[in-house]
Design an enzyme around this catalytic site. Sequence first.
Site, PDB file in Angstrom:
ATOM      1  N   HIS A 114       0.934  -1.192   0.257  1.00  0.00           N
ATOM      2  CA  HIS A 114      -0.061   0.142   0.316  1.00  0.00           C
ATOM      3  C   HIS A 114       0.098   1.436  -0.115  1.00  0.00           C
ATOM      4  O   HIS A 114       0.908   2.446  -0.441  1.00  0.00           O
ATOM      5  CB  HIS A 114      -1.213  -0.254   0.944  1.00  0.00           C
ATOM      6  CG  HIS A 114      -2.632  -1.179   0.998  1.00  0.00           C
ATOM      7  ND1 HIS A 114      -2.032  -2.130   1.041  1.00  0.00           N
ATOM      8  CD2 HIS A 114      -3.168  -0.529  -0.339  1.00  0.00           C
ATOM      9  CE1 HIS A 114      -3.456  -3.100   0.488  1.00  0.00           C
ATOM     10  NE2 HIS A 114      -4.336  -1.359  -0.066  1.00  0.00           N
ATOM     11  N   GLU A 158     -11.348 -10.148  -7.177  1.00  0.00           N
ATOM     12  CA  GLU A 158      -9.684 -10.062  -6.475  1.00  0.00           C
ATOM     13  C   GLU A 158      -9.087 -11.700  -5.724  1.00  0.00           C
ATOM     14  O   GLU A 158      -8.258 -12.089  -5.668  1.00  0.00           O
ATOM     15  CB  GLU A 158      -9.666  -8.846  -6.028  1.00  0.00           C
ATOM     16  CG  GLU A 158     -10.752  -8.701  -4.728  1.00  0.00           C
ATOM     17  CD  GLU A 158      -9.395  -7.926  -4.251  1.00  0.00           C
ATOM     18  OE1 GLU A 158      -8.971  -6.915  -3.615  1.00  0.00           O
ATOM     19  OE2 GLU A 158     -10.743  -7.651  -2.894  1.00  0.00           O
ATOM     20  N   ASP A 179      -5.074  -7.608  -5.651  1.00  0.00           N
ATOM     21  CA  ASP A 179      -4.818  -8.938  -4.746  1.00  0.00           C
ATOM     22  C   ASP A 179      -4.666 -10.578  -6.051  1.00  0.00           C
ATOM     23  O   ASP A 179      -4.352 -11.376  -5.639  1.00  0.00           O
ATOM     24  CB  ASP A 179      -6.307  -8.919  -4.168  1.00  0.00           C
ATOM     25  CG  ASP A 179      -5.634  -8.693  -2.353  1.00  0.00           C
ATOM     26  OD1 ASP A 179      -4.328  -8.413  -2.088  1.00  0.00           O
ATOM     27  OD2 ASP A 179      -6.776  -7.526  -2.345  1.00  0.00           O
ATOM     28  N   CYS A 239      -9.387  -1.805 -11.288  1.00  0.00           N
ATOM     29  CA  CYS A 239      -8.852  -0.273 -10.483  1.00  0.00           C
ATOM     30  C   CYS A 239      -7.406  -1.419  -9.599  1.00  0.00           C
ATOM     31  O   CYS A 239      -7.616  -0.650  -8.980  1.00  0.00           O
ATOM     32  CB  CYS A 239     -10.348  -0.505  -9.328  1.00  0.00           C
ATOM     33  SG  CYS A 239     -10.357  -1.684  -7.845  1.00  0.00           S
TER      34      CYS A 239
END
Length: 787
Positions: free
Chosen positions: A395, A636, A660, A707
Amino acid sequence: MTGLAADHLERGSVGLESGASVVGSSAAPGQRLPMLESLRRIVQEVNNAPDLERALTIIVQRVKHAVGADVCSVYLNDFDNRRHVLHATDGLRARAVGRVRLELGRGLIGLVSERAEPINLDDAVSHPRYQRITDTGEEHYHGFLGAPIIQNRKVLGVLVLRQREKRHFGDDEVTFVVTLASQLAGAITFARTNGELARLQDDGIPQRFLPGLPASPGIGIGTAVVVYPPADLNAVPDRRAENADNEAKDFLGAVEHVAEDLDRFAARTQAHLSAEDMALFDAWRLMLESDTLIDGTLSRIRAGNWAPGALRETIAEHAKVFDDMDDAYLRERASDVRDLGRCILTHLQKLAAAPIQYVPNTILVGDEISAMQIADVPREMLAGIVSTTGSGSSHVGILARGMGVPAAMAVADLPVGRVEGRELVVDGYRGRVYVAPGPAVRAEYQRLAEDDAALTNELQALRHLPAETTDGYLVPLYLNTGLVSEARPLGIEESAGVGLYRTELPFIVRDTFPGEAAQMSNYRRVLELFAPRPVTIRTLDIGGDKPLPYFPMHEANPFLGWRGIRITLDQPEIFLTQVRAILRASIGLDNLQILLPMISTVGEVDEALLLIHRANEELLEEGYQVKLPPIGVMIEVPAAVYQCEALARRVDFLSVGTNDLTQYLLAVDRNNAHVAKLYDEFHPAVLRALLQILAGARVHGREVSVCGEMAGDPLATFLLLGMGVHSLSMGAGSLLRVKRVIRSISRARAREVLKVALQCEDAASVRRLLLDALEAVGLGGLVRPGK
Ligand code: PEP
Ligand code: MG
């Protein structure tokens, strides 16, 4: 300590039981220490060595002594000049250091380096590759043991033991030497990077970089500001003290606080502890008030270090005295000293909690950098981010890309504690970092940074143009946002709306779950900012690498555990509160979409839909004018790929979380630097999964957005366009780069490239193909430094 060393220590695989070789580095005469103990001490000394020269000297002296060899030397490979250079020796003539240079690949040193494995010979002289080196003062040594010094599969040099007589080194001795050789690799790499090795070699090899993983494109040149987790003594960097008197005052204040804590704790526990245990408090008090600790730290402060750095050094020195003791009980006291150091540091950090002084062109450096630490730096001062852990898809990497800040992750060899205030160059395209770059490297990167700035300027011209291919196919580009709190997210004007609003932040920064009203005002702000453009709010996706401090989850495999929708369905009150807040926030705006993360079964979707409908009805009953928005699921998890059709039937749209999806399809932890090389969104399996998702969605006429970070990679644009993905959602830093690609190619060309890509059998071939395709339209500069 490296994994290998730790491994050997833990398993005790260096012959503890056999008790074969038992000479210790600082054992009293006549007393023989187990080799394992010897290894532990040497590793510790090497880790504390201030520079490579010292580390090498420690190794050669201690190893020679511990194994009882006649000579121990270290040769390093100088690849540019194609030779092995003697860098340290105990046993050969000292003046041979730096002078003995063997042609790369020649002799037994060359053989060890070539084979990248240890070579153990009773009689080296009779080996066909034996080469006598005269200027070392070398006689005919017979016994020979050479171990390669390896890092990231590359042989950096050779650690050699020699014996005048014939000698076959035992298995435990070989393991011992191999383990120590592995210790040297990190120190050598760093020395190479900062020019230390060039000075030692005295012939100016070109400066090298520290390798890491690319996380956010761009070139950052600036000054290192180190951030570290609180109360972690080892993570404290050296820093120049602004005002020595203040530092000394803070230190003494912190010591005083610890003394008070000790007294309080002793008084409270007196009734429950034996007199013997209570004596421990006295021992702590004595340690705390000792001259070694107080005067040692104060004199280091006077020498210029700030209080936490001075404390770290003093504690390390003090603990080492105990570490080196032969008595096991006394050795254990080293951990008491470290505990004490941690307590003082905790108070020191409270007392001196002055805000960090960021400098213009700050390069934020740390072992683990948090989103909060990034958000703390004024954006105009932040020139780059370097983390020794993580990967491009963690992240922090995502955040850096979103902010358009060059970043390199997993730069494992960067000695964080020694770079504060030094100049760094971050090459975010290739994941490289240079420490204290020389004039040539600096000038080259300055030029590349200028190219980069020119590219950014050029891209600005696209801001108000549509993301449309040359043959008129429109692919709306949305924004991913929510990882940090911003009054006005970047990319607000040039995006078609928000394709992914991550809602975890308000949950992470608080001490408890945020209530409905607090959440609502957050969501309202973003919905209003973008209205009438759509905003896709994703329900809470905590777990995995986003645990909540107040919601303990101890799991062996957090990414395979309680995460995302799994948590919120098990705790429906959390989900209902959030959904109510989201629905209320959108009243009158009509631009909301809801997205459900981590879906792996249709049952989860059914349950979640039921709860959303329930929240909607409750709100209507309460008199709120809410409206059910379009609802989508994230694809995902591999299971969701294969059930796409069933999922698409239940919802309004699908959004692919390639971050993911890649980690789960390839079984590669997205945050683990060791396996980061295997993490690749261009793996044929990921491409096939994307095709399957599109096919499943098509059956029910649902749109598919991507995304995950793949959407923001200009290389991936060919593939996603070719597949017919309906929209892309990405960090602000990628919007114009991807738009540039879309506006430069036709959909037909994208389809052609996709067709060839689908014939590739590995990610590297796909990547090469895409790079060629991008270069062919003159846009290679979007993914590599330079025009
Ligand atoms: C993803 O997994 O691709 C995604 C967009 O979600 P996150 O990165 O927040 O897990
Ligand atoms: Mg995800």
